[in-house]
Design a protein around this motif. Structure first.
Motif, PDB file in Angstrom:
ATOM      1  N   THR A 123       0.837  -1.209   0.000  1.00 36.65           N
ATOM      2  CA  THR A 123       0.000   0.000   0.000  1.00 36.65           C
ATOM      3  C   THR A 123       0.870   1.256   0.000  1.00 36.65           C
ATOM      4  OG1 THR A 123      -0.195  -0.248   2.384  1.00 36.65           O
ATOM      5  CG2 THR A 123      -2.087  -0.932   1.073  1.00 36.65           C
ATOM      6  N   LEU A 124       2.016   1.158   0.667  1.00 36.31           N
ATOM      7  CA  LEU A 124       2.912   2.316   0.714  1.00 36.31           C
ATOM      8  C   LEU A 124       3.444   2.622  -0.698  1.00 36.31           C
ATOM      9  CD1 LEU A 124       4.481   4.406   2.364  1.00 36.31           C
ATOM     10  CD2 LEU A 124       6.279   2.726   2.636  1.00 36.31           C
ATOM     11  N   LEU A 125       3.885   1.572  -1.409  1.00 36.96           N
ATOM     12  CA  LEU A 125       4.410   1.766  -2.771  1.00 36.96           C
ATOM     13  C   LEU A 125       3.323   2.283  -3.706  1.00 36.96           C
ATOM     14  CD1 LEU A 125       6.617  -1.415  -3.139  1.00 36.96           C
ATOM     15  CD2 LEU A 125       7.409   0.919  -3.378  1.00 36.96           C
ATOM     16  N   ALA A 126       2.109   1.730  -3.561  1.00 32.44           N
ATOM     17  CA  ALA A 126       1.007   2.175  -4.418  1.00 32.44           C
ATOM     18  C   ALA A 126       0.708   3.652  -4.167  1.00 32.44           C
ATOM     19  CB  ALA A 126      -0.232   1.331  -4.145  1.00 32.44           C
ATOM     20  N   LEU A 127       0.735   4.068  -2.910  1.00 36.65           N
ATOM     21  CA  LEU A 127       0.479   5.482  -2.617  1.00 36.65           C
ATOM     22  C   LEU A 127       1.610   6.371  -3.107  1.00 36.65           C
ATOM     23  CD1 LEU A 127      -1.647   5.339   0.524  1.00 36.65           C
ATOM     24  CD2 LEU A 127      -1.899   7.072  -1.202  1.00 36.65           C
ATOM     25  N   CYS A 128       2.849   5.849  -3.072  1.00 35.00           N
ATOM     26  CA  CYS A 128       3.986   6.617  -3.598  1.00 35.00           C
ATOM     27  C   CYS A 128       3.841   6.800  -5.105  1.00 35.00           C
ATOM     28  CB  CYS A 128       5.305   5.905  -3.298  1.00 35.00           C
ATOM     29  SG  CYS A 128       5.685   5.938  -1.553  1.00 35.00           S
ATOM     30  N   GLY A 129       3.383   5.736  -5.799  1.00 36.09           N
ATOM     31  CA  GLY A 129       3.166   5.830  -7.241  1.00 36.09           C
ATOM     32  C   GLY A 129       2.067   6.817  -7.566  1.00 36.09           C
ATOM     33  N   ALA A 130       0.970   6.747  -6.800  1.00 36.87           N
ATOM     34  CA  ALA A 130      -0.142   7.680  -7.005  1.00 36.87           C
ATOM     35  C   ALA A 130       0.318   9.109  -6.749  1.00 36.87           C
ATOM     36  CB  ALA A 130      -1.295   7.322  -6.080  1.00 36.87           C
ATOM     37  N   PHE A 131       1.189   9.283  -5.753  1.00 33.96           N
ATOM     38  CA  PHE A 131       1.752  10.604  -5.420  1.00 33.96           C
ATOM     39  C   PHE A 131       2.533  11.140  -6.632  1.00 33.96           C
ATOM     40  CE2 PHE A 131       5.642  12.719  -3.782  1.00 33.96           C
ATOM     41  CZ  PHE A 131       5.058  13.860  -3.264  1.00 33.96           C
ATOM     42  N   ALA A 132       3.337  10.255  -7.272  1.00 31.74           N
ATOM     43  CA  ALA A 132       4.124  10.667  -8.443  1.00 31.74           C
ATOM     44  C   ALA A 132       3.208  11.054  -9.593  1.00 31.74           C
ATOM     45  CB  ALA A 132       5.056   9.535  -8.875  1.00 31.74           C
ATOM     46  N   PHE A 133       2.086  10.329  -9.753  1.00 29.60           N
ATOM     47  CA  PHE A 133       1.145  10.645 -10.831  1.00 29.60           C
ATOM     48  C   PHE A 133       0.489  12.006 -10.589  1.00 29.60           C
ATOM     49  CE2 PHE A 133      -2.967  10.720 -12.869  1.00 29.60           C
ATOM     50  CZ  PHE A 133      -2.737  10.137 -14.100  1.00 29.60           C
ATOM     51  N   VAL A 134       0.044  12.205  -9.354  1.00 28.34           N
ATOM     52  CA  VAL A 134      -0.639  13.467  -9.009  1.00 28.34           C
ATOM     53  C   VAL A 134       0.330  14.650  -9.147  1.00 28.34           C
ATOM     54  CG1 VAL A 134      -1.791  14.717  -7.123  1.00 28.34           C
ATOM     55  CG2 VAL A 134      -2.343  12.341  -7.546  1.00 28.34           C
ATOM     56  N   LEU A 135       1.590  14.391  -8.814  1.00 31.08           N
ATOM     57  CA  LEU A 135       2.626  15.442  -8.918  1.00 31.08           C
ATOM     58  C   LEU A 135       2.731  15.957 -10.359  1.00 31.08           C
ATOM     59  CD1 LEU A 135       4.646  16.446  -6.758  1.00 31.08           C
ATOM     60  CD2 LEU A 135       6.359  15.017  -7.830  1.00 31.08           C
ATOM     61  N   SER A 136       2.598  15.029 -11.333  1.00 32.68           N
ATOM     62  CA  SER A 136       2.740  15.436 -12.731  1.00 32.68           C
ATOM     63  C   SER A 136       1.538  16.259 -13.202  1.00 32.68           C
ATOM     64  CB  SER A 136       2.932  14.212 -13.630  1.00 32.68           C
ATOM     65  OG  SER A 136       1.754  13.452 -13.639  1.00 32.68           O
ATOM     66  N   ALA A 137       0.447  16.248 -12.427  1.00 35.88           N
ATOM     67  CA  ALA A 137      -0.723  17.039 -12.816  1.00 35.88           C
ATOM     68  C   ALA A 137      -0.670  18.439 -12.207  1.00 35.88           C
ATOM     69  CB  ALA A 137      -1.988  16.338 -12.353  1.00 35.88           C
TER      70      ALA A 137
END
Lengths: 240, 260
Positions: free
Chosen positions: A67-81
């Protein structure tokens, strides 16, 4: 000035103005010839495989890491927006290359970057499925490795943390842009390969160099806030 | 919902088996990329656009708007291919002389640039057929059935869910900052954006701990299992795939026949 010279200059100026608002360095869908598209996918495979093995080990050690890695990935996606004010006055989107590499390390970033770029291609039409290999290589492999080396190298020689963070984010962005220019130059060499690469670097420099400076500054601000309020998380990630 | 996702859930093809749409996207985009012909690219754009609008029910203006998204990159990259350095005696369409050389566009470079742009747009149209007609959860389900490593698919499914949670958090923080003049001037804007990113990271971390606790308390700490949806048959989409690929090959052969 002759008529065809006027048309040429006006077209270049109009295209330049359009390009100022271009997003980060994603090579668009279908832009690379089939041979190069396949080549970059093959080049990425070992890096992604190493990253995947590492992630599997993390998750086996502690299922909480999934869950931590998935949230880190989602964080990276949101960052690009997110829109960041560029130093030239326009707005750009951060790539998150430097921040991701410093926080999670380059091997994990390769896998997270692959998924983020896949989502960006399907959901936002940034990048593409056929150019996924080339984009992963520049944005999730070369950029993060460069950022990670610069950050740890500068930290080792005693450079202040803010300087190390700025240089890592700036170098990561710059190397991402240089790698993308090389990928495009190799695909479309024209009369000379070096000339083509320099041409792509020159034209993308208008948007990418200000973006690299802006992202460097932003990453420093992010780090200052993180150090102030979430030392525990940074220590767990071996950043401090 | 973000990007193509809103069209994916509203599409008339949303409940059709995702494998059929994946296959159609893969076959048509590989043919468009491999045949490298202007007419094949035009046929791909028109056919896949028509399929998305007529079969999927997306509005034509939405499809055109989505096709315009990669324009920024396309203009910059194609401009680089268009413009070259030539000897003064070269026959150029438009250009300007600097010193010994002429910098401009020739018929050959213009044709190459147009061909690359159309090919790219053809592949984009094929990918939009998948993206604008298939919800992301169905794509990850199809990947699971195609034997993509389970951990990778699980990571994708969790990440997809968390994207919306973090988006909402980001918008709430941003609105709060903007209402306090947090983006007034360059220095304030940098400080506010930096704080926003850092707070988003901290929230993501805290949320992951809470979600794991919720999963574990329901006995699902090791992996996240979901039930697959029952899909409608994809006969119509398979037929579309055959028709478009046959048309692509026929147009390519006709073009070769004309040029030979």
């Amino acid at each position: 000035m002759k008529r065809n010279e006027k048309i040429f200059v006006l077209t270049c100026m109009a295209a330049g103005l359009l390009g100022v608002h271009a997003s980060a360095m994603h090579i668009m869908e279908g832009y690379l010839p089939k041979g190069w598209a396949a080549f970059w996918i093959v080049v990425c495979l070992p890096f992604v495989a190493i990253g995947f093995r590492r992630i599997s080990k993390y998750v086996q050690q502690n299922p909480k890491n999934l869950t931590l890695l998935a949230l880190c990935g989602a964080f990276a996606f949101v960052l690009s927006a997110l829109k960041i004010p560029s130093v030239t006055g326009s707005c750009s989107h951060p790539t998150g290359v430097g921040l991701g590499a410093i926080l999670f390390g380059p091997t994990t970033t390769a896998v997270l970057g692959l998924i983020v770029l896949l989502f960006q291609a399907l959901l936002l039409a940034h990048g593409g499925l056929t150019t996924l290999g080339a984009n992963v290589f520049s944005m999730a492999i070369v950029g993060p490795i460069c950022s990670w080396i610069v950050y740890h190298g500068l930290k080792k020689i005693g450079c202040p943390k803010a300087g190390a963070v700025f240089c890592a984010a700036f170098a990561g962005d710059l190397l991402t842009y240089i790698t993308t220019s090389i990928e495009l130059g190799l695909a479309y060499p024209g009369a000379s390969l070096a000339g083509a690469i320099l041409k792509f670097m020159g034209i993308f420099a208008v948007t990418q160099v200000p973006l690299a400076i802006a992202e460097g500054l932003l990453t420093v601000v992010v780090f200052n806030v993180l150090e102030k309020y979430s030392n525990r998380e940074l220590t767990q990630l071996d950043v401090l | 919902m973000i990007g193509t996702d809103r069209y994916g859930y509203a599409s008339r093809l949303a409940h059709v088996t995702p494998q059929s749409k994946l296959l159609t996207m893969a076959v048509t985009s590989i043919l468009c990329l491999s045949l490298e012909s202007i007419s094949v690219s035009v046929v791909t754009i028109l056919m896949m656009g028509a399929a998305t609008v007529c079969m999927g029910g997306a509005r034509l203006c939405d499809f055109i708007r989505m096709m315009r998204i990669p324009a920024g990159f396309m203009v910059l990259a194609t401009l680089t291919i268009f413009i070259g350095r030539y000897a003064p005696e070269t026959d150029i369409l438009a250009g300007i002389q600097f010193g010994q050389f002429v910098y401009g566009v020739t018929t050959g470079s213009a044709l190459q640039g147009i061909s690359i742009c159309l090919r790219a747009l053809g592949v984009v149209a094929s990918v939009y057929f998948l993206a604008m007609n298939t919800p992301m959860t169905d794509i990850t389900g199809a990947l699971r059935r195609l034997h993509v490593p389970a951990l990778l698919v699980e990571l994708m499914e969790l990440m997809y869910r968390f994207i919306f949670v973090l988006y909402e958090t980001m918008h709430r923080i941003r609105t709060a900052q903007a209402s306090r003049l947090g983006y007034d001037g360059l220095i304030h804007a940098y400080h506010s954006t930096g704080t926003l990113v850092a707070m988003l990271f901290v929230r993501a971390w805290q949320k992951s701990e809470r979600i794991y606790a919720a999963l574990e308390s329901r006995g699902g700490g090791q992996s996240v299992c979901t039930l697959a949806e029952e899909y409608e048959s994809g006969h119509a989409v398979y037929l579309l795939c055959m028709a478009v690929s046959a048309l692509q090959i026929a147009v390519f052969c006709m073009e070769r026949g004309l040029t030979a």
